[in-house]
Design a protein around this motif. Structure first.
Motif, mmCIF file in Angstrom:
data_model
loop_
_atom_site.group_PDB
_atom_site.id
_atom_site.type_symbol
_atom_site.label_atom_id
_atom_site.label_comp_id
_atom_site.label_asym_id
_atom_site.label_seq_id
_atom_site.Cartn_x
_atom_site.Cartn_y
_atom_site.Cartn_z
ATOM 1 N N ALA A 1 34.034 44.212 34.426
ATOM 2 C CA ALA A 1 35.294 44.694 35.012
ATOM 3 C C ALA A 1 35.862 43.638 35.965
ATOM 4 O O ALA A 1 35.187 42.656 36.293
ATOM 5 C CB ALA A 1 35.043 45.994 35.763
ATOM 6 N N ALA A 2 37.082 43.901 36.367
ATOM 7 C CA ALA A 2 37.773 42.961 37.274
ATOM 8 C C ALA A 2 36.908 42.655 38.498
ATOM 9 O O ALA A 2 36.175 43.514 38.987
ATOM 10 C CB ALA A 2 39.097 43.560 37.712
ATOM 11 N N ASP B 1 36.522 39.874 42.233
ATOM 12 C CA ASP B 1 37.173 38.944 43.164
ATOM 13 C C ASP B 1 36.311 37.713 43.394
ATOM 14 O O ASP B 1 35.085 37.797 43.418
ATOM 15 C CB ASP B 1 37.376 39.619 44.531
ATOM 16 C CG ASP B 1 38.429 40.715 44.468
ATOM 17 O OD1 ASP B 1 39.203 40.714 43.488
ATOM 18 O OD2 ASP B 1 38.463 41.549 45.388
ATOM 19 N N THR C 1 41.749 37.553 42.171
ATOM 20 C CA THR C 1 41.248 38.676 41.398
ATOM 21 C C THR C 1 41.336 38.289 39.927
ATOM 22 O O THR C 1 42.397 37.881 39.447
ATOM 23 C CB THR C 1 42.085 39.937 41.671
ATOM 24 O OG1 THR C 1 42.006 40.211 43.072
ATOM 25 C CG2 THR C 1 41.552 41.136 40.902
ATOM 26 N N SER D 1 40.855 39.476 36.099
ATOM 27 C CA SER D 1 40.803 40.715 35.327
ATOM 28 C C SER D 1 41.134 40.454 33.866
ATOM 29 O O SER D 1 41.555 39.340 33.512
ATOM 30 C CB SER D 1 41.791 41.728 35.908
ATOM 31 O OG SER D 1 43.093 41.204 35.837
#
Ligand code: ATP
Ligand code: MG
Length: 654
Positions: free
Chosen positions: A435-436, A438, A461, A463
């Motif tokens: 998943a996304a 940072d 971020t 994604s």
């Protein structure tokens, strides 16, 4: 468009164009090859560059200098607030950033240092447009080596505000080295590099870089700097010396009076320059404050004494730079000294001592940085054909990228770009994510950063992963050519099998195929989305500031045009009056003359009274009112002239 290079100095800036195969330093509107790095504000318009300088003493509160020292700093950065000592307008935080308050068009206005620099760069752009008679867009801006992420982004934003595209932020001494190398390229070695140490003692900072040159390329092996060592620091010490003297001798404290302090500072600079060529110099200011005339003098020895706190540090950047480069003075082929303050005899003396070698001044002390920057800009231009000169720069501060580890991951950060590395530089890292997530970049060691530096650099971020299982995410981390830290690319990779020739293998038979093997390789499968939250302006903020700057440019232009129309009207009256007595005398009736004279007198009275500060349209209307009568007379005169000329021709032909 013409590629432009700018040496953005704290005192003044040099702008250079790469055109017709040359690097031409451009002169400004008063034919100076450098432009004071100052912006000022008045009741009517802005003063940018030269006009800010010429109005400075009478407009101290509305003149902002030290742009280079305040741009890209936070409003509460102690280094920013410390600049107040050198800046005559009021410095204060604006939107959390460094900024200044001025009175502009009768109103108190606040601008960020980025905006103020944008105004200044716009002026530089106008100079470049006028001088090159071409469009100007791409620019390479040379800044101090100690500019951090935030400062580098801010100068790019300032360029954008001025409608310029900053293709690269270069370190000023590196640009000077490139300028030097390009010029000397034919004499550069192909094998064992030539080692040159560049020493730049400027207005507010002092930088030393050790550079290795080969034909067509150079590499900065080590850099060091002193951010608080430059001409203005000498000026301040000299000014302090005289302030003490005047306290005793005249019982005045010039530091309680901003205008007096500014005049003492300016006079101190003048004296300092005189002392570079003379053993003593006078110091006089008329009516410095309270109607007191001050008079004193200084010898070179006294200057050295006053400047002792600086001079005793002068050896440090040289030693540090050499140490970082792993070079000893005897290995150096050349020591190139540049920057205005390298002319101070005591500075030269310290330098000769630390190097224990003769110094050379073959680099053009004033202009090499701007020339190098223009060359760098030209290299980035797709339309220019320049023989490239490759260069690598030195990374002064270690940078670490970090992320939240997922289960089974024991590493959460990596020092990606260590201090002492070289850039531009790229490093690919791999993370497994479903998943996304940072990624954050920061300066690794807060203790070694210059005061006020934001340790945070940027947060990204990432994604766009599709599956449920963690994907192999490859991130291409980069210290870009401007020294800015980015994630250049992010993608999901997959391992594929490819046939590759075996390295060093020979074909089984002559003319046969080279044997191959199957190898596993990571290749890009899908791109990931990268969203950055960094330290620069957002697109929206930038757009607003561009619009504001453009409207101020239009207003300045209107003020200038109005002034032109007013001058034209004055000149017309002056000229017409003379000619009515003289060459036009026989071409107007007495009634016409009386009428015109009366009108001119009325308009003249108006010009020096109510019309002193009128709208452009009014000046045009008054001009036309006079011209409608005057041009009739002028027309008759011209017709007569033409008649006579033709008569002469006819006579000659006959
Ligand atoms: P910086 O590199 O610090 O941003 P800059 O590039 O604008 O500043 P320079 O042009 O290198 O600055 O140098 C300007 C300084 O040199 C000023 O402080 C000026 O007073 C000083 N200077 C110029 N000529 C002389 C001289 N003959 N003797 C002493 N100092 C001088
Ligand atoms: Mg400089």
């Amino acid at each position: 468009t013409t590629p432009i290079g700018l040496d953005f100095g704290n005192y003044h800036s040099y702008v250079c164009a790469a055109q017709r195969g040359n690097l031409d330093v451009l002169a400004n509107e008063v034919s100076n090859r450098s432009t004071p790095s100052l912006v000022g504000f008045s009741f009517k318009n802005r003063y940018l560059g030269e006009t800010a300088k010429s109005n400075e003493v009478s407009n101290l509160k509305n003149t902002v200098g030290s742009l280079q020292r305040i741009i890209g700093r936070a409003g509460d950065d102690p280094e920013f607030l410390a600049q107040q000592k050198f800046v005559s307008s009021k410095l204060l935080p604006v939107d959390g950033q460094a900024g200044a308050e001025v009175t502009y068009k009768g109103e108190k206005r606040q601008f960020t240092a980025t905006q103020l620099t944008g105004m200044y760069l716009n002026k530089i752009k106008q100079t470049a447009i006028t001088e090159t008679k071409s469009q100007v867009s791409d620019i390479c801006i040379a800044v101090p080596v100690w500019f951090n992420e935030q400062q580098r982004l801010a100068i790019k934003d300032a360029a954008a505000i001025a409608g310029l595209n900053c293709v690269r932020v270069a370190n000023d001494v590196t640009a000077a080295a490139v300028g030097w190398g390009v010029f000397k390229n034919n004499d550069l070695p192909v094998d064992k590099p030539k080692l040159v140490c560049f020493v730049d003692v400027g207005h507010s900072s002092y930088t030393v870089s050790v550079v290795a040159f080969k034909k067509g390329e150079c590499k900065v092996l080590g850099t060091a700097y002193d951010q608080h060592f430059g001409g203005r620091d000498f000026d301040a010490l000299i000014a302090q010396h005289f302030a003490e003297i005047f306290k005793k001798k005249y019982k005045i404290d010039v530091n309680t009076n901003p205008k007096a302090a500014a005049r003492v500072m300016a006079q101190s600079e003048r004296l300092k320059k005189i002392l570079s060529a003379n053993s003593s110099a006078p110091f006089n200011i008329e009516s410095v404050m309270n109607d007191v005339d001050v008079s004193s003098s200084m010898t070179r020895e006294e200057l050295e004494e006053a400047a002792a706190p600086l001079l005793k540090r002068a050896h440090i950047p040289v030693e540090e730079a050499l140490k970082r480069a792993g070079v000893t003075p005897d290995q150096l082929d050349n020591i190139e000294v540049i920057g205005g303050s390298s002319r101070i005899p005591s500075v030269k003396e310290v330098l000769s001592k630390v190097f224990n070698k003769p110094l050379s001044y073959t680099a053009n002390a004033e202009e090499s940085t701007a020339r190098g920057a223009a060359f760098i800009c030209a290299m980035h231009s797709p339309t220019m054909r320049v023989r490239p000169f490759k260069f690598e720069d030195y990374n002064l501060n270690s940078v670490t990228y970090s992320w939240n580890p997922v289960e089974g991951e024991d590493v959460s950060e990596l020092e990606v770009f260590p201090e002492g590395g070289y850039y531009p530089n790229t490093k690919v890292i791999t993370l497994h994510r479903a998943a996304a997530f940072d990624v954050t970049a920061r300066y690794t060691n807060p203790d070694t950063l210059p005061e006020g530096t934001n340790q945070f650099i940027c947060k990204w971020t990432i994604s766009g992963m599709q599956g449920k299982e963690p994907a192999v995410c490859k991130l291409k981390l980069r210290q870009d050519p401007s020294g800015i830290f980015t994630i250049e690319d992010a993608y999901v990779a997959e391992e594929v099998e490819v046939e590759e020739p075996i390295e060093g293998a020979e074909p089984a038979e002559e003319g046969g195929e080279i044997p191959t093997q199957t190898v596993k390789k990571w290749v890009k499968k899908t791109d990931l989305k990268i969203e950055a939250q960094g330290l620069g302006l957002s697109q929206k903020q930038l757009q607003e500031q561009i619009e504001l700057e453009n409207s101020m440019i239009m207003e300045d232009k209107l003020v200038a045009d109005t002034e032109d129309r007013k001058n034209a009207l004055e000149e017309y009256i002056y000229e017409m009056r003379g000619k009515l007595e003289d060459i036009y005398a026989d071409f107007a009736s007495d009634a016409e003359k009386a009428n015109l004279r009366e009108k001119m007198e009325k308009i003249e009275d108006w010009l020096y009274g109510a019309g002193e500060d009128a709208k452009k349209a009014l000046y045009i209307a008054k001009y036309e009112e006079l011209a409608s009568i005057g041009n009739l007379i002028k027309g008759r005169y011209n017709a007569k002239q033409e008649e006579e000329r033709q008569a002469k021709v006819a006579k000659k032909e006959a």
